[in-house]
Design a protein around this motif. Structure first.
Motif, PDB file in Angstrom:
ATOM      1  N   GLU A 149      24.726  39.873  55.117  1.00  0.00           N
ATOM      2  CA  GLU A 149      25.921  39.242  55.697  1.00  0.00           C
ATOM      3  C   GLU A 149      27.129  40.177  55.627  1.00  0.00           C
ATOM      4  O   GLU A 149      27.922  40.265  56.577  1.00  0.00           O
ATOM      5  CB  GLU A 149      26.229  37.925  54.969  1.00  0.00           C
ATOM      6  CG  GLU A 149      27.379  37.143  55.576  1.00  0.00           C
ATOM      7  CD  GLU A 149      27.607  35.813  54.888  1.00  0.00           C
ATOM      8  OE1 GLU A 149      28.517  35.066  55.323  1.00  0.00           O
ATOM      9  OE2 GLU A 149      26.888  35.516  53.895  1.00  0.00           O
ATOM     10  N   LEU A 150      27.270  40.884  54.524  1.00  0.00           N
ATOM     11  CA  LEU A 150      28.395  41.812  54.406  1.00  0.00           C
ATOM     12  C   LEU A 150      28.246  43.009  55.336  1.00  0.00           C
ATOM     13  O   LEU A 150      29.248  43.590  55.769  1.00  0.00           O
ATOM     14  CB  LEU A 150      28.518  42.283  52.950  1.00  0.00           C
ATOM     15  CG  LEU A 150      28.987  41.230  51.935  1.00  0.00           C
ATOM     16  CD1 LEU A 150      28.964  41.796  50.531  1.00  0.00           C
ATOM     17  CD2 LEU A 150      30.388  40.732  52.282  1.00  0.00           C
ATOM     18  N   ARG A 151      27.056  43.409  55.648  1.00  0.00           N
ATOM     19  CA  ARG A 151      26.837  44.560  56.535  1.00  0.00           C
ATOM     20  C   ARG A 151      27.003  44.193  58.004  1.00  0.00           C
ATOM     21  O   ARG A 151      27.595  44.954  58.769  1.00  0.00           O
ATOM     22  CB  ARG A 151      25.436  45.129  56.298  1.00  0.00           C
ATOM     23  CG  ARG A 151      25.291  45.935  55.028  1.00  0.00           C
ATOM     24  CD  ARG A 151      23.847  46.378  54.867  1.00  0.00           C
ATOM     25  NE  ARG A 151      23.653  47.191  53.664  1.00  0.00           N
ATOM     26  CZ  ARG A 151      22.466  47.576  53.211  1.00  0.00           C
ATOM     27  NH1 ARG A 151      21.335  47.204  53.847  1.00  0.00           N
ATOM     28  NH2 ARG A 151      22.374  48.318  52.123  1.00  0.00           N
ATOM     29  N   GLU A 152      26.481  43.030  58.391  1.00  0.00           N
ATOM     30  CA  GLU A 152      26.393  42.718  59.816  1.00  0.00           C
ATOM     31  C   GLU A 152      27.463  41.733  60.290  1.00  0.00           C
ATOM     32  O   GLU A 152      27.946  41.848  61.407  1.00  0.00           O
ATOM     33  CB  GLU A 152      25.002  42.135  60.111  1.00  0.00           C
ATOM     34  CG  GLU A 152      23.873  43.110  59.806  1.00  0.00           C
ATOM     35  CD  GLU A 152      22.511  42.496  60.030  1.00  0.00           C
ATOM     36  OE1 GLU A 152      22.468  41.298  60.444  1.00  0.00           O
ATOM     37  OE2 GLU A 152      21.495  43.172  59.784  1.00  0.00           O
ATOM     38  N   MET A 163      36.437  43.996  52.544  1.00  0.00           N
ATOM     39  CA  MET A 163      36.512  44.715  51.273  1.00  0.00           C
ATOM     40  C   MET A 163      36.679  43.756  50.096  1.00  0.00           C
ATOM     41  O   MET A 163      36.115  43.961  49.019  1.00  0.00           O
ATOM     42  CB  MET A 163      37.668  45.715  51.313  1.00  0.00           C
ATOM     43  CG  MET A 163      37.476  46.877  52.286  1.00  0.00           C
ATOM     44  SD  MET A 163      36.087  47.964  51.844  1.00  0.00           S
ATOM     45  CE  MET A 163      34.834  47.438  53.015  1.00  0.00           C
ATOM     46  N   ARG A 164      37.440  42.695  50.285  1.00  0.00           N
ATOM     47  CA  ARG A 164      37.589  41.718  49.209  1.00  0.00           C
ATOM     48  C   ARG A 164      36.261  41.021  48.914  1.00  0.00           C
ATOM     49  O   ARG A 164      35.931  40.760  47.751  1.00  0.00           O
ATOM     50  CB  ARG A 164      38.652  40.684  49.602  1.00  0.00           C
ATOM     51  CG  ARG A 164      40.074  41.217  49.588  1.00  0.00           C
ATOM     52  CD  ARG A 164      41.052  40.175  50.086  1.00  0.00           C
ATOM     53  NE  ARG A 164      42.435  40.648  50.023  1.00  0.00           N
ATOM     54  CZ  ARG A 164      43.478  39.970  50.502  1.00  0.00           C
ATOM     55  NH1 ARG A 164      43.280  38.781  51.068  1.00  0.00           N
ATOM     56  NH2 ARG A 164      44.696  40.470  50.413  1.00  0.00           N
ATOM     57  N   SER A 165      35.523  40.715  49.955  1.00  0.00           N
ATOM     58  CA  SER A 165      34.228  40.049  49.754  1.00  0.00           C
ATOM     59  C   SER A 165      33.241  40.970  49.050  1.00  0.00           C
ATOM     60  O   SER A 165      32.471  40.525  48.173  1.00  0.00           O
ATOM     61  CB  SER A 165      33.666  39.602  51.109  1.00  0.00           C
ATOM     62  OG  SER A 165      34.563  38.708  51.762  1.00  0.00           O
ATOM     63  N   VAL A 166      33.240  42.259  49.399  1.00  0.00           N
ATOM     64  CA  VAL A 166      32.358  43.213  48.716  1.00  0.00           C
ATOM     65  C   VAL A 166      32.735  43.313  47.243  1.00  0.00           C
ATOM     66  O   VAL A 166      31.847  43.339  46.353  1.00  0.00           O
ATOM     67  CB  VAL A 166      32.419  44.587  49.406  1.00  0.00           C
ATOM     68  CG1 VAL A 166      31.641  45.630  48.610  1.00  0.00           C
ATOM     69  CG2 VAL A 166      31.863  44.504  50.825  1.00  0.00           C
ATOM     70  N   ALA A 167      34.030  43.382  46.928  1.00  0.00           N
ATOM     71  CA  ALA A 167      34.467  43.462  45.533  1.00  0.00           C
ATOM     72  C   ALA A 167      34.053  42.220  44.757  1.00  0.00           C
ATOM     73  O   ALA A 167      33.634  42.304  43.588  1.00  0.00           O
ATOM     74  CB  ALA A 167      35.982  43.640  45.481  1.00  0.00           C
ATOM     75  N   LEU A 168      34.139  41.049  45.405  1.00  0.00           N
ATOM     76  CA  LEU A 168      33.720  39.826  44.729  1.00  0.00           C
ATOM     77  C   LEU A 168      32.213  39.849  44.440  1.00  0.00           C
ATOM     78  O   LEU A 168      31.771  39.431  43.347  1.00  0.00           O
ATOM     79  CB  LEU A 168      34.079  38.617  45.598  1.00  0.00           C
ATOM     80  CG  LEU A 168      33.778  37.238  45.012  1.00  0.00           C
ATOM     81  CD1 LEU A 168      34.580  37.009  43.735  1.00  0.00           C
ATOM     82  CD2 LEU A 168      34.091  36.153  46.034  1.00  0.00           C
ATOM     83  N   LEU A 191      27.165  49.810  49.995  1.00  0.00           N
ATOM     84  CA  LEU A 191      28.340  48.933  50.025  1.00  0.00           C
ATOM     85  C   LEU A 191      29.313  49.295  48.910  1.00  0.00           C
ATOM     86  O   LEU A 191      30.533  49.343  49.122  1.00  0.00           O
ATOM     87  CB  LEU A 191      27.915  47.472  49.874  1.00  0.00           C
ATOM     88  CG  LEU A 191      27.320  46.782  51.112  1.00  0.00           C
ATOM     89  CD1 LEU A 191      26.886  45.377  50.757  1.00  0.00           C
ATOM     90  CD2 LEU A 191      28.305  46.774  52.261  1.00  0.00           C
ATOM     91  N   LEU A 192      28.787  49.570  47.716  1.00  0.00           N
ATOM     92  CA  LEU A 192      29.648  49.962  46.607  1.00  0.00           C
ATOM     93  C   LEU A 192      30.369  51.269  46.915  1.00  0.00           C
ATOM     94  O   LEU A 192      31.580  51.397  46.655  1.00  0.00           O
ATOM     95  CB  LEU A 192      28.817  50.097  45.336  1.00  0.00           C
ATOM     96  CG  LEU A 192      29.578  50.230  44.018  1.00  0.00           C
ATOM     97  CD1 LEU A 192      28.739  49.678  42.876  1.00  0.00           C
ATOM     98  CD2 LEU A 192      29.955  51.666  43.693  1.00  0.00           C
ATOM     99  N   GLY A 193      29.644  52.241  47.475  1.00  0.00           N
ATOM    100  CA  GLY A 193      30.278  53.514  47.819  1.00  0.00           C
ATOM    101  C   GLY A 193      31.341  53.348  48.886  1.00  0.00           C
ATOM    102  O   GLY A 193      32.400  53.993  48.845  1.00  0.00           O
ATOM    103  N   GLU A 194      31.106  52.481  49.875  1.00  0.00           N
ATOM    104  CA  GLU A 194      32.104  52.247  50.932  1.00  0.00           C
ATOM    105  C   GLU A 194      33.367  51.627  50.363  1.00  0.00           C
ATOM    106  O   GLU A 194      34.492  52.025  50.724  1.00  0.00           O
ATOM    107  CB  GLU A 194      31.490  51.341  52.003  1.00  0.00           C
ATOM    108  CG  GLU A 194      32.393  51.115  53.208  1.00  0.00           C
ATOM    109  CD  GLU A 194      31.736  50.230  54.259  1.00  0.00           C
ATOM    110  OE1 GLU A 194      32.415  49.922  55.260  1.00  0.00           O
ATOM    111  OE2 GLU A 194      30.563  49.843  54.070  1.00  0.00           O
TER     112      GLU A 194
END
Length: 247
Positions: A149-152, A163-168, A191-194
């Motif tokens: 979901e975070l990628r697509e 970015m906020r959703s990835v950090a969460l 995702l972490l590297g991005e």
């Protein structure tokens, strides 16, 4: 010469005394008139007093009123009449208390009105965050769907929401089980590297508020990296994704 001066001064002083004595003494004619007035009957005395009294000054005739003053008085009277008619007709201007009451009513109405609905992007981000919160503890079975979901899907939410959703997600991954963290190493390190790269870029050239949020995202990345089972081979494999930003 001294005796002459003394004699002249004595004569001058004698003349001044004589003049003062003459001034203090009333002339005989005036004394006779006073005696006649005292001896005259009351009626004659009243006539003499009226004749001796000074005439009263004539009072000036009233001047016609100024046209400008009359016009001003008429205008003031008209204004008062208009205000009185407005009060009787209900068209009076609002008083200060009424204006304050109207303002308070307007503020209360705005306070009680429901907030405007969120945008679809914000609703999607909130649904993602609520899903993580309800799960309480992230599992390795739910992780692939969240990463997908975070990628697509998340790019349509906007860069900041994504970015906020990835950090969460990284926060929940750092608190998950070892199997879940191993699954994230296999699929979620890009995702972490991005997120780490974007946060470092903002820290270098962003505003104060942006740097504050970017710093918290960097802490989420570092906390997740500290919890992940990483080795030299894994870091070398993802050196292009994590290496520069991590260094």
């Amino acid at each position: 010469q001294l005796s002459n001066h003394v004699a002249m001064a004595a004569r001058t002083f004698a003349d001044e005394l004589r003049a003062i004595a003459l001034q203090t003494q009333a002339p005989p004619e005036e004394e006779e008139e006073k005696k006649e007035e005292e001896e005259a009957p009351p009626a004659k005395r009243a006539r003499l007093e009226e004749a001796a009294a000074p005439a009263a000054p004539a009072q000036p005739e009233p001047s016609p009123p100024d046209e400008a003053a009359a016009g001003a008085e008429a205008t003031a009277g008209t204004d008062l009449d208009d205000e009185f008619d407005a009060l009787l007709g209900g068209d009076a201007p609002p008083m200060a208390g009424e204006a304050l009451a109207d303002d308070d009513a307007l503020l209360m109405q705005q306070f009680l009105e429901p907030p405007p609905p969120d945008s679809p992007e914000e609703q999607a981000r909130r649904a993602f965050a609520d899903g993580l919160e309800k799960s309480e503890r992230l599992t390795e079975d739910a992780l692939p769907g969240l990463i997908q979901e975070l990628r697509e899907v998340a790019p349509s939410w906007g860069i900041l929401r994504r970015m906020r959703s990835v950090a969460l997600l990284l926060v929940y991954v750092s608190r998950s089980s070892r199997l879940c963290r191993a699954a994230f190493v296999a699929e979620g390190l890009p995702l972490l590297g991005e997120l780490l790269k974007d946060s470092v870029t903002v820290l270098e050239a962003g505003s104060a508020s942006d740097r504050q949020e970017a710093g918290m995202r960097c802490l989420a990345c570092l906390g997740c990296l500290a919890a992940l089972p990483l080795g030299r081979a894994t870091m070398w494999e993802h050196r292009l994704t994590l290496g520069k930003a991590f260094d």
